[in-house]
Design an enzyme around this catalytic site. Structure first.
Site, PDB file in Angstrom:
ATOM      1  N   ASP A  24       0.830  -1.202   0.000  1.00  0.00           N
ATOM      2  CA  ASP A  24       0.000   0.000   0.000  1.00  0.00           C
ATOM      3  C   ASP A  24       0.867   1.255   0.000  1.00  0.00           C
ATOM      4  O   ASP A  24       1.468   1.600   1.014  1.00  0.00           O
ATOM      5  CB  ASP A  24      -0.916  -0.015   1.230  1.00  0.00           C
ATOM      6  CG  ASP A  24      -1.873   1.166   1.256  1.00  0.00           C
ATOM      7  OD1 ASP A  24      -2.023   1.831   0.213  1.00  0.00           O
ATOM      8  OD2 ASP A  24      -2.474   1.415   2.311  1.00  0.00           O
ATOM      9  N   ASP A  49      -1.866   5.349  -5.648  1.00  0.00           N
ATOM     10  CA  ASP A  49      -2.115   4.495  -4.485  1.00  0.00           C
ATOM     11  C   ASP A  49      -2.267   3.039  -4.901  1.00  0.00           C
ATOM     12  O   ASP A  49      -3.298   2.639  -5.453  1.00  0.00           O
ATOM     13  CB  ASP A  49      -3.378   4.976  -3.762  1.00  0.00           C
ATOM     14  CG  ASP A  49      -3.753   4.095  -2.577  1.00  0.00           C
ATOM     15  OD1 ASP A  49      -2.861   3.390  -2.066  1.00  0.00           O
ATOM     16  OD2 ASP A  49      -4.922   4.109  -2.165  1.00  0.00           O
TER      17      ASP A  49
END
Length: 500
Positions: free
Chosen positions: A104, A322
């Protein structure tokens, strides 16, 4: 020391110097290491001081010979109907245990589920066993108290709070999908392989601060796609990349190449993947995420009628890269023109259909023949070119025709555009924190990649570089010590890496 022992020591040292001279000639290793005595020979040292130094030493075994590329195996897929995320494995604690954690880049903290977690999933729909970190079972774990300087620094850059009587430095935060976690920070050993050359890999370790989660909520508490935790690669000091690079263990740059086809997977490295086609755009400074200056969007070579100010970065506005997000989320002022342009381009070739609130199309031929190319245009003249497969998601069949849905959705946060795995896949992405830029290039992520061992504008120094002079007993002694380290090293050729 007897004459015989001195002779042996000198012979061993000279042999080591000869060995390193050979290695230097074959692998381009250069530089000098100087050996210093930790404690003066003529001074008494208390035992507890020596023990303290040993503990610190054991917490970074072989660390000084790391200074290479760290490779994490990637599993998972962008496809929301299969996995919808990419994850890797980390080894923590002593003895080390493996934990599967989601990659992440949109968050900072590495956290894993704690053994004391009361509402954590016990099994995973991904078909992997779930593990829990037990602080009481690790001989190298250290708690982080509220009065610890580390806790104070975390408070400045990430979620941190104190837990009453326990005086533990804790956290409680929520992700964009409204899921979240709470727990406390600990320090323990992270184990990894540092790749120094194509045939030299050093088993390395380093102490890092990470989270031990005692509570999960939202999607994180569901078993469907449960993992052991999340591996945050954000820009804050608490992220693993920041912790390792600040101690000169890895360069201040990381890269990934996420496979979009087949079973997914890919490459994730703490290091810089090189490719002459990579284009770079500057990162927006002083932001908690990887914000970029998105300037415009083109469909079929035509600029969409979008006011550029909707992409400007402010408190609750901007464009973020992201890897923890699967799809792409556009601000409304960009979403509506984008959907309209796609509809106009395929109006005579595909049938429009709304499925579960999403704009989809029924297609009887290849989407590459029907749908137009798309371009995201960033500051510095860097454009991200997207093929139809980069913005469409296959969603099954209807009446014998393939249904493809647009993977760009309207952002729930009115001001934030988020670029997720759908457009990150099948590309090299380089997060160059040293030069504050982000780059990409189309790439087949099932192939090898070229990874640089030489940092650019970064203070990182390859600690494996050596140059030994046989005229100096100090240098040959250092060489001998290096030989002892090399004995512990595994030699292999990585299928994914070659070096410059």
């Amino acid at each position: 020391m007897t004459a015989a022992l001195v002779a042996i020591a000198v012979a061993f040292a000279i042999a080591a110097a000869t060995f390193l001279s050979t290695v230097r000639g074959g692998a381009g290793i250069e530089g000098v290491l100087t050996l210093h005595r930790a404690f003066p020979i003529d001074e008494e040292v208390e035992l507890h001081v020596i023990k303290a130094r040993d503990r610190a030493r054991h917490a970074r075994i072989l660390q000084s010979f790391s200074g290479g590329i760290v490779d994490f195996q990637v599993v998972g897929s962008f496809d929301p109907y299969v996995v919808g995320l990419y994850f890797t494995k980390v080894r923590l604690g002593t003895p080390p245990r493996d934990f599967n954690v989601q990659i992440d880049t949109g968050s900072d903290i590495l956290w894993v589920a704690c053994s004391s977690c009361t509402d954590c999933p016990q099994n995973s729909g991904l078909g992997i066993p779930l593990n829990f970190f037990d602080p009481g079972a690790s001989s190298t774990v250290s708690s982080i108290s509220c009065s610890d300087n580390i806790c104070a620094s975390i408070v400045q850059t990430a979620a941190a709070e104190c837990f009453g009587e326990s005086n533990q430095c804790g956290y409680s935060f929520q992700y964009a999908d409204q899921s979240g976690t709470a727990g406390f920070y600990v320090s323990d050993i992270l184990y990894f392989d540092s790749i120094l050359t194509t045939s030299l890999v050093v088993n390395s370790s380093a102490p890092i601060v990470f989270g031990c989660s005692t509570s999960l909520f939202g999607d994180l508490a569901k078993s469907t796609k449960a993992l052991d935790g999340i591996f945050g690669f954000g820009r804050q000091d608490i992220s693993v990349i920041s912790q390792l690079s600040s101690h000169k263990i890895t360069p201040n740059v990381f890269s990934h190449c996420l496979k979009g086809d087949g079973n997914g997977g890919g490459i994730f490295a703490l290091g810089e993947i090189l490719d002459p086609r990579i284009v770079y755009t500057p990162l927006v400074p002083s932001q908690p995420h990887y914000n970029l200056y998105l300037q415009s969007i083109s469909v079929n070579g035509e600029l969409l009628p979008i006011d550029p100010t909707v992409f400007a970065t402010s408190v609750n506005q901007g464009t973020i890269v992201d890897s923890g997000t699967t799809l792409v989320y556009l601000v409304e002022a960009a979403y509506e023109p984008f959907i309209a342009a796609i509809a106009a381009a395929v109006s005579t070739s595909a049938s429009s259909i709304i499925s579960n609130g999403n704009q989809c199309y029924l297609v009887s031929t290849s989407v590459a023949e029907i749908f137009p190319p798309v371009s995201f245009n960033f500051a510095g003249g860097a454009s991200m070119y997207l093929k139809p497969i980069d913005y469409l998601v296959r969603s099954g069949f209807v009446d014998g025709a393939s249904m493809w849905c647009v993977g760009f959705l309207k952002a729930s946060n009115q001001g934030t555009t988020i670029l997720g795995d759908l457009v990150l896949k099948d590309k090299i992405f380089v997060y160059d924190l040293a030069q504050q830029r982000l780059g990409w290039a189309d790439y087949d992520c099932s192939l090898s990649v070229n990874v640089s061992l030489t940092p650019s504008k970064d203070e990182f120094m390859n600690a494996g570089q050596l140059s030994v002079s046989s005229s100096s007993f100090l240098s040959t002694s250092t060489a001998a010590l290096y030989i002892l380290v090399v004995i512990l090293v595994n030699h292999f050729s990585s299928p994914f890496f070659y070096f410059t």
